[in-house]
Each structure stands twice: as C-alpha cells, then as structure tokens.
Design an enzyme around this catalytic site. Structure first.
Site, mmCIF file in Angstrom:
data_model
loop_
_atom_site.group_PDB
_atom_site.id
_atom_site.type_symbol
_atom_site.label_atom_id
_atom_site.label_comp_id
_atom_site.label_asym_id
_atom_site.label_seq_id
_atom_site.Cartn_x
_atom_site.Cartn_y
_atom_site.Cartn_z
ATOM 1 N N CYS A 67 -0.161 0.544 0.449
ATOM 2 C CA CYS A 67 -0.148 1.618 1.441
ATOM 3 C C CYS A 67 -0.596 1.039 2.773
ATOM 4 O O CYS A 67 -1.548 0.259 2.813
ATOM 5 C CB CYS A 67 -1.099 2.737 1.004
ATOM 6 S SG CYS A 67 -1.180 4.095 2.164
ATOM 7 N N LEU A 68 0.093 1.424 3.856
ATOM 8 C CA LEU A 68 -0.276 0.910 5.175
ATOM 9 C C LEU A 68 -1.693 1.324 5.567
ATOM 10 O O LEU A 68 -2.313 0.677 6.401
ATOM 11 C CB LEU A 68 0.728 1.397 6.227
ATOM 12 C CG LEU A 68 2.154 0.853 6.059
ATOM 13 C CD1 LEU A 68 3.112 1.565 7.000
ATOM 14 C CD2 LEU A 68 2.198 -0.649 6.290
ATOM 15 N N HIS A 93 4.568 9.302 -3.171
ATOM 16 C CA HIS A 93 3.458 8.656 -2.460
ATOM 17 C C HIS A 93 3.270 9.290 -1.070
ATOM 18 O O HIS A 93 2.154 9.622 -0.666
ATOM 19 C CB HIS A 93 3.751 7.153 -2.345
ATOM 20 C CG HIS A 93 2.740 6.364 -1.575
ATOM 21 N ND1 HIS A 93 1.944 5.396 -2.143
ATOM 22 C CD2 HIS A 93 2.400 6.389 -0.246
ATOM 23 C CE1 HIS A 93 1.159 4.870 -1.205
ATOM 24 N NE2 HIS A 93 1.413 5.453 -0.046
ATOM 25 N N GLU A 94 4.397 9.485 -0.359
ATOM 26 C CA GLU A 94 4.310 10.036 1.003
ATOM 27 C C GLU A 94 3.924 11.516 0.982
ATOM 28 O O GLU A 94 3.156 11.978 1.834
ATOM 29 C CB GLU A 94 5.633 9.853 1.758
ATOM 30 C CG GLU A 94 6.099 8.422 1.929
ATOM 31 C CD GLU A 94 5.050 7.480 2.491
ATOM 32 O OE1 GLU A 94 4.141 7.932 3.206
ATOM 33 O OE2 GLU A 94 5.130 6.277 2.176
ATOM 34 N N HIS A 150 0.333 11.963 0.722
ATOM 35 C CA HIS A 150 -0.365 11.799 2.009
ATOM 36 C C HIS A 150 -0.505 13.146 2.721
ATOM 37 O O HIS A 150 -1.498 13.393 3.412
ATOM 38 C CB HIS A 150 0.416 10.862 2.940
ATOM 39 C CG HIS A 150 0.098 9.400 2.751
ATOM 40 N ND1 HIS A 150 -1.164 8.889 2.910
ATOM 41 C CD2 HIS A 150 0.885 8.343 2.437
ATOM 42 C CE1 HIS A 150 -1.144 7.574 2.699
ATOM 43 N NE2 HIS A 150 0.089 7.216 2.402
ATOM 44 N N GLN A 178 -0.876 9.490 8.581
ATOM 45 C CA GLN A 178 -1.296 8.086 8.686
ATOM 46 C C GLN A 178 -1.385 7.608 10.128
ATOM 47 O O GLN A 178 -2.035 6.608 10.415
ATOM 48 C CB GLN A 178 -0.317 7.175 7.926
ATOM 49 C CG GLN A 178 -0.380 7.344 6.421
ATOM 50 C CD GLN A 178 0.566 6.386 5.739
ATOM 51 O OE1 GLN A 178 1.740 6.683 5.567
ATOM 52 N NE2 GLN A 178 0.077 5.222 5.355
ATOM 53 N N GLY A 217 7.785 3.426 3.890
ATOM 54 C CA GLY A 217 7.551 4.859 4.026
ATOM 55 C C GLY A 217 6.323 5.069 4.888
ATOM 56 O O GLY A 217 5.436 4.205 4.938
HETATM 57 NI NI NI Z 1 0.773 5.227 1.945
#
Ligand code: NI
Length: 185
Positions: free
Chosen positions: A96-97, A138-139, A142, A51, A46
């Site tokens: 998370c990236l 989660h997304e 963000h 991000q 995701g």
């Molecule tokens: Ni993330």
C-alpha cells in the site's frame, strides 16, 4: 496536473470513513487527474482519495499499467458499493502506498460485484475477479478507514507501522526493495 503527497500510517485521516461524492465537477475531474499522476509516479496500481488527504468516496485503478509499457486501463470509481463477495477466496501479497515498502499476504473474496459511478456520471455494475477484485476491495477499504495491515495480527501490524514511522517523510525508493515484482495499491 500535480503529484500529490501520499499520507502514510499512522495518519488519522487514513482511519476515517470517507464521505459520499455528491457532485461531479471540474474540481473532482482535476483531482482524478492528480490521483492518476500521483499513482503512476509512485508505481501504484490503485489509489483512494483519503490517501491524499481527501476524505471522499473516490478511487482510481490501473492494473494494466507498467513502468516500461504504454498500456493503460484507467478506471475511476465514484461511490463504489461492493454488493456481492464470493465464498471462494484468493490470497495476494498486498502492499500500500500509505504503508510503503511493506508487503503481506491478505486473503479476500476472489470474485466480487460492484456498483459505481464513473467520471461522466454513468452508473456501472460489474463483476471482477483476480487482481482487479483484490485492488477494488483494497481501495474500497480505504474509503472505510480500513488498511490491509488491519487484517494482520496486531503484533505484525505494529511492527509495520513502526517501520514506516521510522522512514519519516523520506521518499520510498523501490530500488531498495528485495522484490521489485510487488505492487502497491
Ligand atoms: Ni492502499
């Protein structure tokens, strides 16, 4: 198509509330392509637009994709609105990236209902559970400037941020990871 740079903590853009997408145009479609390419290149399932430094309410998800398989299930959510969250909870070890290499258990509602617009401008109203419910939450977080580490104690959060800061701009090598089963979202 291009692999974009993923912002890491403590970049302030990650803490901003993203703006609603008003128009679906070619520029947005190209951005979505780049986001998928970036997500696959970094082994994520995701990715949210903030991000990659774009403060817009746009997320891409593919929970089916694996490095060693061709199976794909791309979901694009524009202006997602989670309007129902179940009382039943689910614990998932999230990564998370934007917090590369760090994983912690996060408890979230197990079942959600979400409304969103797709890239063709069609409205959807779906129910999701399991991993998909976790990733959507989660997304969507963000888009509101919330990261999974915000659910941890401030002590734990600060340790994780310090570890990521120490990495600098160095690409994260998942082969160094003790547990390759973990996914970043
Ligand atoms: Ni993330």
């Amino acid at each position: 198509m291009a692999v974009l740079k993923v912002l890491r903590v403590p970049n302030p853009i990650l803490k901003q509330k993203a703006k609603k997408v008003e128009k679906i145009d070619d520029e947005l479609k190209e951005l979505v392509n780049d986001m998928f390419e970036t997500m696959y290149a970094t082994n994520g399932i995701g990715l949210a637009a903030p991000q990659i430094g774009i403060s817009k309410r746009l997320i891409v998800i593919d929970t089916k994709w694996r490095k060693d398989s061709d199976e794909k299930e791309q979901i694009v959510m524009i202006n997602p609105d989670i309007y129902y969250k179940s009382e039943e909870l689910r614990v998932y070890c999230e990564g998370c990236l934007s917090v590369p290499g760090q994983y912690e258990d996060v408890t979230r509602p197990d079942n959600i209902k979400v409304r969103y617009t797709d890239l063709d401008g069609n409205e959807h109203d779906i129910s999701a559970d399991g991993i998909l419910a976790t990733v959507i939450q989660h997304e969507t977080d963000h888009l509101n400037g919330v990261l999974f580490i915000d659910y941890l104690s401030s002590l734990k959060r600060n340790i994780l941020i310090r570890k990521v800061k120490k990495m600098g701009d160095k690409p994260y090598n998942e082969d160094d990871d003790e547990d390759e089963e973990d996914e970043e979202i």
